[in-house]
Design a protein around this motif. Structure first.
Motif, mmCIF file in Angstrom:
data_model
loop_
_atom_site.group_PDB
_atom_site.id
_atom_site.type_symbol
_atom_site.label_atom_id
_atom_site.label_comp_id
_atom_site.label_asym_id
_atom_site.label_seq_id
_atom_site.Cartn_x
_atom_site.Cartn_y
_atom_site.Cartn_z
ATOM 1 N N GLU A 12 0.826 -1.182 0.000
ATOM 2 C CA GLU A 12 0.000 0.000 0.000
ATOM 3 C C GLU A 12 0.873 1.248 0.000
ATOM 4 O O GLU A 12 2.048 1.220 0.352
ATOM 5 N N ARG A 13 0.266 2.339 -0.394
ATOM 6 C CA ARG A 13 0.981 3.600 -0.433
ATOM 7 C C ARG A 13 1.148 4.126 0.987
ATOM 8 O O ARG A 13 0.166 4.298 1.709
ATOM 9 N N PRO A 14 2.391 4.344 1.440
ATOM 10 C CA PRO A 14 2.563 4.824 2.824
ATOM 11 C C PRO A 14 2.009 6.228 2.983
ATOM 12 O O PRO A 14 2.035 7.043 2.055
ATOM 13 N N ALA A 15 1.506 6.495 4.161
ATOM 14 C CA ALA A 15 0.938 7.812 4.468
ATOM 15 C C ALA A 15 1.888 8.585 5.363
ATOM 16 O O ALA A 15 2.511 8.019 6.271
ATOM 17 N N LYS A 16 1.995 9.865 5.106
ATOM 18 C CA LYS A 16 2.794 10.754 5.938
ATOM 19 C C LYS A 16 1.881 11.524 6.894
ATOM 20 O O LYS A 16 0.675 11.647 6.663
ATOM 21 N N ALA A 17 2.513 12.072 7.934
ATOM 22 C CA ALA A 17 1.720 12.856 8.893
ATOM 23 C C ALA A 17 1.153 14.111 8.243
ATOM 24 O O ALA A 17 0.055 14.554 8.588
ATOM 25 N N GLU A 18 1.886 14.664 7.267
ATOM 26 C CA GLU A 18 1.391 15.863 6.581
ATOM 27 C C GLU A 18 0.111 15.584 5.803
ATOM 28 O O GLU A 18 -0.766 16.457 5.689
ATOM 29 N N ASP A 19 -0.015 14.374 5.246
ATOM 30 C CA ASP A 19 -1.245 14.023 4.530
ATOM 31 C C ASP A 19 -2.446 14.024 5.463
ATOM 32 O O ASP A 19 -3.521 14.536 5.114
ATOM 33 N N VAL A 20 -2.288 13.479 6.651
ATOM 34 C CA VAL A 20 -3.390 13.449 7.615
ATOM 35 C C VAL A 20 -3.725 14.863 8.085
ATOM 36 O O VAL A 20 -4.897 15.211 8.270
ATOM 37 N N LEU A 46 6.596 17.075 13.345
ATOM 38 C CA LEU A 46 7.750 17.719 13.976
ATOM 39 C C LEU A 46 8.742 16.700 14.510
ATOM 40 O O LEU A 46 9.967 16.889 14.414
ATOM 41 N N LEU A 47 8.229 15.602 15.064
ATOM 42 C CA LEU A 47 9.124 14.569 15.576
ATOM 43 C C LEU A 47 9.914 13.921 14.449
ATOM 44 O O LEU A 47 11.110 13.645 14.596
ATOM 45 N N ALA A 48 9.250 13.711 13.300
ATOM 46 C CA ALA A 48 9.968 13.141 12.159
ATOM 47 C C ALA A 48 10.966 14.133 11.570
ATOM 48 O O ALA A 48 11.968 13.728 10.974
ATOM 49 N N GLY A 49 10.701 15.434 11.749
ATOM 50 C CA GLY A 49 11.612 16.451 11.245
ATOM 51 C C GLY A 49 12.763 16.779 12.173
ATOM 52 O O GLY A 49 13.502 17.738 11.912
ATOM 53 N N GLY A 50 12.924 16.045 13.270
ATOM 54 C CA GLY A 50 14.050 16.270 14.167
ATOM 55 C C GLY A 50 13.853 17.409 15.150
ATOM 56 O O GLY A 50 14.825 18.057 15.552
ATOM 57 N N LYS A 51 12.595 17.658 15.550
ATOM 58 C CA LYS A 51 12.311 18.708 16.530
ATOM 59 C C LYS A 51 11.577 18.081 17.712
ATOM 60 O O LYS A 51 10.357 18.278 17.897
ATOM 61 N N PRO A 52 12.274 17.321 18.535
ATOM 62 C CA PRO A 52 11.585 16.611 19.630
ATOM 63 C C PRO A 52 11.042 17.544 20.703
ATOM 64 O O PRO A 52 10.052 17.219 21.363
ATOM 65 N N ARG A 53 11.679 18.696 20.906
ATOM 66 C CA ARG A 53 11.187 19.607 21.948
ATOM 67 C C ARG A 53 9.795 20.122 21.589
ATOM 68 O O ARG A 53 8.858 20.076 22.402
ATOM 69 N N THR A 112 6.074 10.727 25.598
ATOM 70 C CA THR A 112 7.205 10.067 26.276
ATOM 71 C C THR A 112 8.332 9.787 25.298
ATOM 72 O O THR A 112 9.523 9.983 25.608
ATOM 73 N N VAL A 113 7.972 9.338 24.073
ATOM 74 C CA VAL A 113 8.993 9.066 23.050
ATOM 75 C C VAL A 113 9.727 10.349 22.676
ATOM 76 O O VAL A 113 10.963 10.374 22.538
ATOM 77 N N ALA A 114 8.966 11.456 22.501
ATOM 78 C CA ALA A 114 9.597 12.719 22.139
ATOM 79 C C ALA A 114 10.511 13.219 23.262
ATOM 80 O O ALA A 114 11.602 13.756 23.006
ATOM 81 N N ALA A 115 10.074 13.060 24.538
ATOM 82 C CA ALA A 115 10.937 13.460 25.650
ATOM 83 C C ALA A 115 12.213 12.625 25.691
ATOM 84 O O ALA A 115 13.315 13.143 25.956
ATOM 85 N N ALA A 116 12.089 11.331 25.404
ATOM 86 C CA ALA A 116 13.283 10.472 25.351
ATOM 87 C C ALA A 116 14.211 10.905 24.221
ATOM 88 O O ALA A 116 15.445 10.943 24.388
#
Length: 626
Positions: free
Chosen positions: A395-403, A455-462, A508-512
């Motif tokens: 299947e075609r993968p979906a990105k967060a931007e699409d949602v 944002l998490l995928a773009g390397g901005k965890p804060r 929790t994942v983003a804080a880690a």
């Protein structure tokens, strides 16, 4: 006199009601559900036997208690539509037995089985003729035509297996095709689809019969002559029956769409031009509801088919709105013209509300599918698997931007519906506004979750950790708003609970990730500080690799720029290296020399020639000039 009195005193026989039998729909459903999808004719024959026994018991049409006594079904005895199922199921049972024998003959040819096959098909054709006679006496026009087409198909199948009268078989199949084609133009969408299904089945048989007739040599017989040979050449009776079917469908359509319900209120529909698209939209919506009840997790083709149904239904509501606008432009005459205009405006708002609700439902369906694909993509990334072809088509993968884009569209749709609720007014408008506020909070919370994923995928965890925390609060607030609505949405509450749980986990994942990044930066800074030296191999190695590098040019490097010896520091370039400075371009107007200015001499004062002036004029110039 006494005989006349007794004859006149006898009550008249009550008129029997007209029945409706969807012959083709019953046959198609039974064949698709009981074995014919896998060409299991024996299973289908056994089902027909059980079904026939149940019908006999239900309508009390039993053939004696102990010894079998044959009973013939007469039109006067038909009081229930299940009586008409008896010859239909008998024909199907005999046909299934014949097809089972035919499949056995393909493995081993036996003359006895072939004769048995032909006898079974002949029996099926006789039962089909009996069905035609009963429907002609007791059923409506569409049931009569469907029974006739079914009987012709059975008779053609019998002649096809006999292989003796190819022209007769072709004539019956052509007549059946004509009936299927005409029936597919009238009726509901389900009835038209069933007719097209049987039309697709009869086409290959017609081509085979035409091939067999052409093998005899000579000119191929014309279709009109073949239809005339079986008494089906004239189309006046067929057209009259089709006209009655169309009239019945139109009457049912008018009765079904004489009023429209939306938001707890009913709106009268008086114009026929508005009823037609509304009826189409309601039929499509019913088909859509049945398709959506099957399975929410649709494959790619099923997803496109459902989205196409959504679009067709929305377009039908758009056509209804266009008809309403044209009726408003034409206006109404009479004393109640203002009342009719107010009814049309209310109906327009109701149709717009139905279209907006359907649009929200469509976009929510697409957003749910995109969320599911995004979740599966995330699970594959976390597990480290890329997926395989064994699990099915990729299947075609979906990105967060699409949602996020889909939820932006949903928020815009809800705002438009909220604006329409303000025009509706009253208690119904307030209830609709409450629902819109709850949906807006819901979609904003979901959008916040997927913006955080982006944002998490773009390397901005804060930033992602902060948005995940805010999304959890928004989900809680939206759930409380749904509880305050008149009709709480259970599915929306479950979705919000899942979003809230996911947002807390991903926070929790983003804080880690943030803490891990801080530790990596701290370790890199410590390693860089330890590796720095004013003298030694590190500085010499740096000088050998980049002899021309200076401190302002590489401030991020953990290196010393003082050099190995005295006077070799590389703090800045003196003199600074020259840089090319862009200057303004020079424009040369070379066309000015070729431009001819206009003659303006007529605007200048006329000069008087000196030789034309006399003595008097020179002395009294003013008077001479005047």
């Amino acid at each position: 006199m006494e005989a006349e009195q007794t004859s006149t005193s006898q009550p008249a026989a009550p008129e029997l009601p007209t029945l409706t039998l969807d012959v083709l729909q019953i046959v198609k459903d039974a064949q698709s559900l009981h074995g014919l999808k896998h060409s299991d004719y024996q299973r289908y024959r056994q089902y027909c036997s059980r079904r026939l026994r149940r019908i006999y018991k239900a309508v009390r049409f039993l053939h004696g208690r102990g010894r079998y006594q044959k009973k013939k079904l007469e039109p006067e005895a038909v009081k229930d539509v299940r009586h008409l199922h008896i010859p239909l199921v008998q024909a199907e049972r005999a046909w299934a037995y014949a097809m089972d024998l035919k499949s056995q003959l393909e493995e081993q040819m036996q003359a006895q089985k072939r004769q048995h096959l032909i006898r079974r098909l002949a029996k099926a054709a006789r039962h089909a003729v009996e069905l035609v006679q009963l429907t002609a006496a007791r059923c409506d026009a569409r049931s009569q035509l469907e029974a006739e087409a079914y009987s012709l198909w059975m008779a053609g199948s019998l002649l096809l297996e006999k292989e003796s009268d190819w022209e007769g078989a072709l004539a019956r199949f052509l007549r059946a095709r004509k009936l299927f084609e005409e029936l597919s133009k009238v009726g509901s969408f389900e009835q038209q689809a069933v007719c097209k299904h049987f039309l697709d089945q009869v086409e290959p048989t017609i081509r085979y019969c035409q091939y067999q007739t052409s093998r005899k040599g000579g000119a191929a017989p014309e279709a009109a002559a073949l239809l005339e040979s079986i008494g089906g050449g004239g189309s006046d009776q067929l057209q009259s029956k089709l006209a009655s079917i169309a009239a019945q469908a139109k009457a049912a359509q008018a009765a079904a769409t004489s009023s429209l319900s939306w938001n707890g209120e009913s709106y009268e529909v008086r114009d026929d031009k508005i009823r037609v698209p509304l009826h189409t939209a309601q039929e499509l919506q019913g088909e859509l509801d049945s398709a959506m009840d099957v399975d929410a997790s649709a494959a790619g083709g099923e997803l496109d088919a459902r989205v196409s149904l959504f679009d067709r239904c929305i377009n039908a509501y758009g056509e209804a709105r266009a008809a309403i606008k044209s009726a408003l432009q034409l206006g109404a005459s009479g004393a109640d013209s203002e009342q009719q205009r107010a009814e049309l405006l209310s109906l327009d708002r109701a149709v717009q509300g139905l279209a907006l609700e359907l649009t929200i439902r469509r976009n929510l369906f697409l957003a749910s599918d995109a969320e599911a694909r995004f979740g599966r993509t995330q699970r594959r990334l976390l597990s480290g698997s890329k997926g395989s072809s064994k699990d099915g088509p990729r299947e075609r993968p979906a990105k967060a931007e699409d949602v996020v884009r889909l939820y932006d569209t949903l928020i815009a749709n809800v705002l438009e519906l909220n604006e329409l609720a303000g025009h509706v007014g009253g208690a119904a408008g307030e209830m609709l506004m409450d629902d819109c506020a709850a949906k807006q909070a819901h979609y904003q919370a979901a959008r916040c979750v997927f913006v955080a994923h982006s944002l998490l995928a773009g390397g901005k965890p804060r930033d992602a950790a902060a948005l995940f925390s805010r999304a959890a609060d928004r989900c809680k607030h939206a759930a409380s708003q749904y509880e305050g609505c008149a009709k709480p949405d259970v599915a929306a509450g479950e979705h919000l609970a899942a979003l809230q749980a996911g947002a807390k986990s991903w926070a929790t994942v983003a804080a880690a990730e943030l803490r891990a990044g801080e530790l990596r930066d701290k370790a890199a800074a410590q390693a860089g500080m330890e590796g720095m030296s004013l003298e030694g191999e590190a500085g010499k190695k740096r000088e050998r690799e980049e002899a021309d590098a200076f401190l302002p040019e590489d401030l991020d490097a953990w290196e010393a720029f003082v050099g190995a010896g005295k006077g070799q520091a590389r703090l800045c370039r003196i003199p600074p290296a020259p840089h090319a400075v862009p200057v303004r371009p020079i424009f040369l107007d070379t066309a000015l020399n070729y431009i001819q200015p206009p003659d303006l001499s007529h605007r200048l004062p006329k000069k008087q020639a000196a030789e034309a002036q006399g003595t008097f004029s020179r002395l009294f110039g003013g008077w001479g000039a005047r």
